[in-house]
Design an enzyme around this catalytic site. Sequence first.
Site, PDB file in Angstrom:
ATOM      1  N   GLU A  61      22.252  -9.863 -11.846  1.00  0.00           N
ATOM      2  CA  GLU A  61      21.505  -9.179 -10.782  1.00  0.00           C
ATOM      3  C   GLU A  61      22.461  -8.947  -9.611  1.00  0.00           C
ATOM      4  OE1 GLU A  61      18.583  -7.595  -9.989  1.00  0.00           O
ATOM      5  OE2 GLU A  61      19.633  -7.345  -8.088  1.00  0.00           O
ATOM      6  N   SER A 118      13.603 -11.447  -9.188  1.00  0.00           N
ATOM      7  CA  SER A 118      12.187 -11.736  -9.346  1.00  0.00           C
ATOM      8  C   SER A 118      11.393 -11.535  -8.061  1.00  0.00           C
ATOM      9  CB  SER A 118      12.011 -13.183  -9.840  1.00  0.00           C
ATOM     10  OG  SER A 118      10.677 -13.437 -10.197  1.00  0.00           O
ATOM     11  N   CYS A 145       6.559  -4.094  -4.843  1.00  0.00           N
ATOM     12  CA  CYS A 145       5.207  -3.607  -4.531  1.00  0.00           C
ATOM     13  C   CYS A 145       4.646  -4.270  -3.280  1.00  0.00           C
ATOM     14  CB  CYS A 145       4.263  -3.889  -5.698  1.00  0.00           C
ATOM     15  SG  CYS A 145       4.947  -3.483  -7.307  1.00  0.00           S
ATOM     16  N   ASP A 183      11.845   0.872 -14.865  1.00  0.00           N
ATOM     17  CA  ASP A 183      12.028   2.149 -14.167  1.00  0.00           C
ATOM     18  C   ASP A 183      13.197   2.968 -14.694  1.00  0.00           C
ATOM     19  OD1 ASP A 183       9.927   1.389 -12.584  1.00  0.00           O
ATOM     20  OD2 ASP A 183      11.043   1.381 -10.693  1.00  0.00           O
ATOM     21  N   TYR A 212     -24.615  -3.759 -13.292  1.00  0.00           N
ATOM     22  CA  TYR A 212     -25.269  -3.342 -12.043  1.00  0.00           C
ATOM     23  C   TYR A 212     -25.884  -4.533 -11.334  1.00  0.00           C
ATOM     24  CZ  TYR A 212     -29.281  -2.345  -9.124  1.00  0.00           C
ATOM     25  OH  TYR A 212     -30.182  -2.380  -8.095  1.00  0.00           O
ATOM     26  N   ARG A 245     -21.878  11.387 -16.759  1.00  0.00           N
ATOM     27  CA  ARG A 245     -23.106  12.067 -17.175  1.00  0.00           C
ATOM     28  C   ARG A 245     -23.103  13.524 -16.717  1.00  0.00           C
ATOM     29  NH1 ARG A 245     -27.905   9.206 -14.788  1.00  0.00           N
ATOM     30  NH2 ARG A 245     -27.569  10.649 -13.088  1.00  0.00           N
TER      31      ARG A 245
HETATM   32  C1  LIG Z   1       7.405   0.063  -1.892  1.00  0.00           C
HETATM   33  C2  LIG Z   1       7.067  -0.016  -3.337  1.00  0.00           C
HETATM   34  C3  LIG Z   1       5.761  -0.271  -3.721  1.00  0.00           C
HETATM   35  C4  LIG Z   1       5.426  -0.336  -5.069  1.00  0.00           C
HETATM   36  N1  LIG Z   1       4.125  -0.575  -5.415  1.00  0.00           N
HETATM   37  C5  LIG Z   1       3.796  -0.618  -6.727  1.00  0.00           C
HETATM   38  C6  LIG Z   1       2.447  -0.907  -7.120  1.00  0.00           C
HETATM   39  O1  LIG Z   1       1.576  -1.105  -6.272  1.00  0.00           O
HETATM   40  N2  LIG Z   1       2.163  -0.936  -8.446  1.00  0.00           N
HETATM   41  C7  LIG Z   1       3.115  -0.724  -9.410  1.00  0.00           C
HETATM   42  O2  LIG Z   1       2.800  -0.785 -10.609  1.00  0.00           O
HETATM   43  N3  LIG Z   1       4.401  -0.472  -9.066  1.00  0.00           N
HETATM   44  C8  LIG Z   1       4.753  -0.418  -7.760  1.00  0.00           C
HETATM   45  N4  LIG Z   1       6.057  -0.177  -7.408  1.00  0.00           N
HETATM   46  C9  LIG Z   1       7.058   0.061  -8.466  1.00  0.00           C
HETATM   47  C10 LIG Z   1       7.618  -1.239  -8.987  1.00  0.00           C
HETATM   48  O3  LIG Z   1       8.101  -2.014  -7.942  1.00  0.00           O
HETATM   49  C11 LIG Z   1       8.730  -0.909  -9.963  1.00  0.00           C
HETATM   50  O4  LIG Z   1       8.209  -0.077 -10.970  1.00  0.00           O
HETATM   51  C12 LIG Z   1       9.311  -2.159 -10.593  1.00  0.00           C
HETATM   52  O5  LIG Z   1       9.919  -2.972  -9.630  1.00  0.00           O
HETATM   53  C13 LIG Z   1      10.334  -1.765 -11.651  1.00  0.00           C
HETATM   54  O6  LIG Z   1      10.908  -2.892 -12.172  1.00  0.00           O
HETATM   55  P1  LIG Z   1      12.339  -2.816 -12.853  1.00  0.00           P
HETATM   56  O7  LIG Z   1      12.677  -4.216 -13.254  1.00  0.00           O
HETATM   57  O8  LIG Z   1      12.362  -1.746 -13.864  1.00  0.00           O
HETATM   58  O9  LIG Z   1      13.315  -2.299 -11.700  1.00  0.00           O
HETATM   59  P2  LIG Z   1      13.670  -2.926 -10.283  1.00  0.00           P
HETATM   60  O10 LIG Z   1      12.554  -3.699  -9.719  1.00  0.00           O
HETATM   61  O11 LIG Z   1      14.222  -1.790  -9.488  1.00  0.00           O
HETATM   62  O12 LIG Z   1      14.834  -3.947 -10.643  1.00  0.00           O
HETATM   63  C14 LIG Z   1      16.045  -3.505 -11.136  1.00  0.00           C
HETATM   64  C15 LIG Z   1      17.081  -4.515 -10.714  1.00  0.00           C
HETATM   65  O13 LIG Z   1      18.324  -4.185 -11.329  1.00  0.00           O
HETATM   66  C16 LIG Z   1      19.350  -4.474 -10.419  1.00  0.00           C
HETATM   67  N5  LIG Z   1      20.530  -3.700 -10.819  1.00  0.00           N
HETATM   68  C17 LIG Z   1      20.664  -2.346 -10.864  1.00  0.00           C
HETATM   69  N6  LIG Z   1      21.895  -2.017 -11.295  1.00  0.00           N
HETATM   70  C18 LIG Z   1      22.549  -3.180 -11.523  1.00  0.00           C
HETATM   71  C19 LIG Z   1      23.862  -3.507 -11.977  1.00  0.00           C
HETATM   72  N7  LIG Z   1      24.735  -2.552 -12.286  1.00  0.00           N
HETATM   73  N8  LIG Z   1      24.194  -4.811 -12.096  1.00  0.00           N
HETATM   74  C20 LIG Z   1      23.306  -5.801 -11.781  1.00  0.00           C
HETATM   75  N9  LIG Z   1      22.057  -5.549 -11.327  1.00  0.00           N
HETATM   76  C21 LIG Z   1      21.690  -4.258 -11.218  1.00  0.00           C
HETATM   77  C22 LIG Z   1      18.771  -4.072  -9.089  1.00  0.00           C
HETATM   78  O14 LIG Z   1      19.439  -4.701  -8.017  1.00  0.00           O
HETATM   79  C23 LIG Z   1      17.326  -4.508  -9.223  1.00  0.00           C
HETATM   80  O15 LIG Z   1      17.088  -5.789  -8.707  1.00  0.00           O
HETATM   81  C24 LIG Z   1       6.427  -0.134  -6.047  1.00  0.00           C
HETATM   82  C25 LIG Z   1       7.751   0.126  -5.670  1.00  0.00           C
HETATM   83  C26 LIG Z   1       8.063   0.191  -4.332  1.00  0.00           C
HETATM   84  C27 LIG Z   1       9.495   0.469  -3.930  1.00  0.00           C
END
Ligand SMILES: Cc1cc2nc3c(=O)[nH]c(=O)nc-3n(C[C@H](O)[C@H](O)[C@H](O)COP(=O)(O)OP(=O)(O)OC[C@H]3O[C@@H](n4cnc5c(N)ncnc54)[C@H](O)[C@@H]3O)c2cc1C
Length: 451
Positions: A39, A45, A49, A284, A427, A443
């Site tokens: 990381e 962790s 959101c 993502d 309900y 409906r």
């Molecule tokens: C403000 C905000 C609100 C949100 N609200 C919601 C919500 O209400 N409901 C919902 O479902 N989703 C929500 N999301 C989306 C959700 O947070 C993301 O979809 C989720 O965090 C994705 O998880 P991930 O592990 O794929 O990526 P991330 O959480 O982006 O984690 C990826 C990690 O990889 C690390 N990384 C990247 N490249 C490298 C590298 N080369 N070497 C080492 N580490 C690296 C990054 O530092 C990061 O920590 C929200 C997002 C934001 C920004």
Amino acid sequence: MNSARDRLVVIGGDAAGLSAAAQARRLRDASDLEIVVLEQGPEASYSACGIPYWIGDVVADRDRLIARTPSTFAAQDIDLRTGTRADEIDLAAGTVTAAGERLGYDRLVVATGGRPLRPPIPGLDAAGVHGVHRLADGAEIRAAVAAGARRAVVLGGGYIGLEAAEALLERGLEVTVVLADPLPMAQLDTDMGERVCKGMGDMGIDVQTEQPVREIEVDADGVVKAVRTDAGSYPCDLVVLGLGMGPEVRLAADAGLRVGVTGALDVDRTQRSRSHPEVFAAGDCAQTFHRVTGDAVHIALGTHANKQGRVAGSVIGGRPARFAGVIGTAVTKVRDLEIGRTGLCTGQAREAGYDFRAETIEGTTKAGYYPGAEQIAIKVITERGSGLLLGAQIVGGPGSAKRIDVLATAIWAGMTAEELAGSDLSYAPPFSPTYDPVLVAARVVSRVERG
Ligand SMILES: Cc1cc2nc3c(=O)[nH]c(=O)nc-3n(C[C@H](O)[C@H](O)[C@H](O)COP(=O)(O)OP(=O)(O)OC[C@H]3O[C@@H](n4cnc5c(N)ncnc54)[C@H](O)[C@@H]3O)c2cc1C
């Protein structure tokens, strides 16, 4: 390294990466599988959101946004290395280079997450312009508010922009939301987006639509002072970016991992790369598929990231698993205005070639006489002829948004509006009118279908 055991390397220590690591560990113990998670950031962790709610002081303690610490992972024999960026993947050799070390892997999970979109706008890098992606962004925005920022401009009207606007409003700032689209929440139909726009205006948020940003204006010290569009200049002490999220695939794509039509990593339903079967991608950074249209989609949500990571971890752990796809279900809120959507909106239904009907009903969230009954509007979209549910949208007061899950489940199960209209939903006056508004919407649209 004990050469008798396999090594799993995970790049990215958040929702997807750590779900994969934890699930693989549940299924294979440390004598069989070594797990290393890289990381790049200082924390792992964490809940992105939750950042808007930390900015808004709903959650006062930043550490509450961190689900599990590195020591929790150490106790599970997961070697989580924070502050460690993966710089290179060599797919042919099966190695990842990080902090000068070349780590061999038997299985690799790419979980590098999303990248906030940053269009080439002059001034976007100025002091006072903040993302809202990592905990450090939240800390910077909180510091700016504590230092006396009074006026904020939020760029973008998606859910991140709306949640940021709410947070800053709660902190007493004057908030302007500037968006290029005609309405906030582009994933809603116009009539539903208009309800959101009006609701935000009633709260005192200044919503400026159809105005692509031309420039972030800065003062003599290079600090943001206004956002300029063709229609005007909006003075501010603080700019928050909510311009959307793309997949962070640079490291994997440079290595030669296949990228799909959406720009995210191309994986099958077991989250396995279609070009390199020993590599998995989740969250993502990964492409997935829409269950209604069958199309490849990229929808960056934490709910998918956790599930996809778990699927990858299961498969690596030796237990068959498949990700079931998405239907675009999402909820958010701005103060008391709740928003939910699932399936296809009318634009998407048209694009997918459906002949469809759409009906909107208005009702209340509880029995009309019960204290706290709030207005709710539900729009339901069905295929003309079959009555098959294709999509739904909800805008209303407290108690509205999570009703979208009933509609999402019905779409997921392939139900018609008529079947949903006759289904046994609960309900009691504190929870709904005798006919829940979901049933009424189903409906009405099925009655139109029957003629
Ligand atoms: C403000 C905000 C609100 C949100 N609200 C919601 C919500 O209400 N409901 C919902 O479902 N989703 C929500 N999301 C989306 C959700 O947070 C993301 O979809 C989720 O965090 C994705 O998880 P991930 O592990 O794929 O990526 P991330 O959480 O982006 O984690 C990826 C990690 O990889 C690390 N990384 C990247 N490249 C490298 C590298 N080369 N070497 C080492 N580490 C690296 C990054 O530092 C990061 O920590 C929200 C997002 C934001 C920004």
